[in-house]
Design a protein around this motif. Structure first.
Motif, PDB file in Angstrom:
ATOM      1  N   THR A  22      45.567  40.713  38.362  1.00  7.96           N
ATOM      2  CA  THR A  22      45.302  39.711  39.387  1.00  7.96           C
ATOM      3  C   THR A  22      45.470  40.359  40.757  1.00  7.96           C
ATOM      4  N   ILE A 100      41.184  45.211  37.417  1.00  4.93           N
ATOM      5  CA  ILE A 100      40.795  44.095  38.275  1.00  4.93           C
ATOM      6  C   ILE A 100      39.347  44.252  38.727  1.00  4.93           C
ATOM      7  N   ARG A 144      42.916  42.310  47.191  1.00  4.54           N
ATOM      8  CA  ARG A 144      41.756  41.423  47.106  1.00  4.54           C
ATOM      9  C   ARG A 144      40.584  41.967  47.921  1.00  4.54           C
TER      10      ARG A 144
END
Length: 256
Positions: A22, A100, A144
């Protein structure tokens, strides 16, 4: 930020991002981290992997291209650690679900023939290698959208996620060798000269960082000198790297 507990918390955050696949926001969004603290977080992060039974088997360099240095506004390479859990054999299947947002890069790998310490040992890393090989590295930034600062990527162990090495050959000059990486329908073409002009210079740069950061390397350790082309997304199918006159290495991305 300087409290050990705060640095430990950031290391655990990055570790959990990797373990649970994540992504996480840039550490710089909530903490003012300098380079020393970023390397401290990296050491804690690698320590967590060792606590789970992983063994450090080498080191990797990042920001070894002038373009990437300019993009990040830095003039020094960065160093991360490789563990046995990141190692694949030439030709292996790679389960993409363990990452990821993985990318893959073509590299030149060196193998150490002796321990290289940082306490009065003046033997250079370049004089301590006994073999060279083509390699690929899987990078998987835990941040991210691949948005990170210089200190972010150092803390995240330079996005290290996996690697594979082709057949080892005797030490030789590998400057200005043509490099080709293909992944599915994508292809990247370049030269080993993209690695600081000559991959051996990456070994000298590693010398400096290891002594400054007190990173000890061991006989048999693998050193990934840096990317010879831009990274490509690692997708299902064959990822094939060829370094002219040195050999090839292949992985196959699969979905479990």
């Amino acid at each position: 930020m300087s409290l050990p507990a705060e640095l430990d918390a950031l290391a655990h955050r990055l570790d959990q991002a990797q373990v649970h696949r994540t992504d996480t926001l840039s550490l710089a969004e909530e903490a003012d981290i300098d380079v020393d603290q970023a390397y401290a977080i990296q050491a804690l992060l690698v320590g967590l992997r060792e606590q789970r039974g992983e063994k450090v088997v080498g080191a990797k360099l990042g920001f070894t291209s002038k373009a990437k240095m300019a993009q990040m506004g830095v003039s020094e390479v960065i160093v991360g650690r490789l563990t046995d859990a990141m190692r694949f054999s030439d030709g292996d299947d790679v389960d993409l679900s363990r990452f990821i947002h993985p990318k893959i890069e073509p590299e030149v790998a060196y193998r150490l023939s002796r321990d290289v310490g940082n306490d009065g040992d003046t033997t250079s890393i370049a004089d301590s290698v006994d073999a060279v090989a083509p390699a690929v590295e899987i990078i998987d930034s835990r941040y991210r959208d691949f948005k990170f600062t210089y200190t972010d990527v150092v803390a995240d162990n330079t996005s290290a996620a996996g690697f594979a090495i082709g057949a080892w050959k005797p030490v030789q000059q590998v400057d200005n060798r043509a490099v080709r990486l293909s992944v599915g329908g994508n292809e990247a073409v370049g030269s080993t000269s993209a690695i600081l002009g000559d991959p051996v210079r990456a070994l000298h740069a590693l010398d400096r960082v290891c002594r400054q950061r007190r990173i000890t390397l061991r006989a048999g350790d693998v050193i990934l000198a840096g990317a010879a082309t831009a990274a490509l997304p690692l997708t299902p199918g064959i990822a094939h790297c060829e370094v002219a006159g040195l050999g090839t290495v292949t992985l196959k991305g699969v979905r479990s």
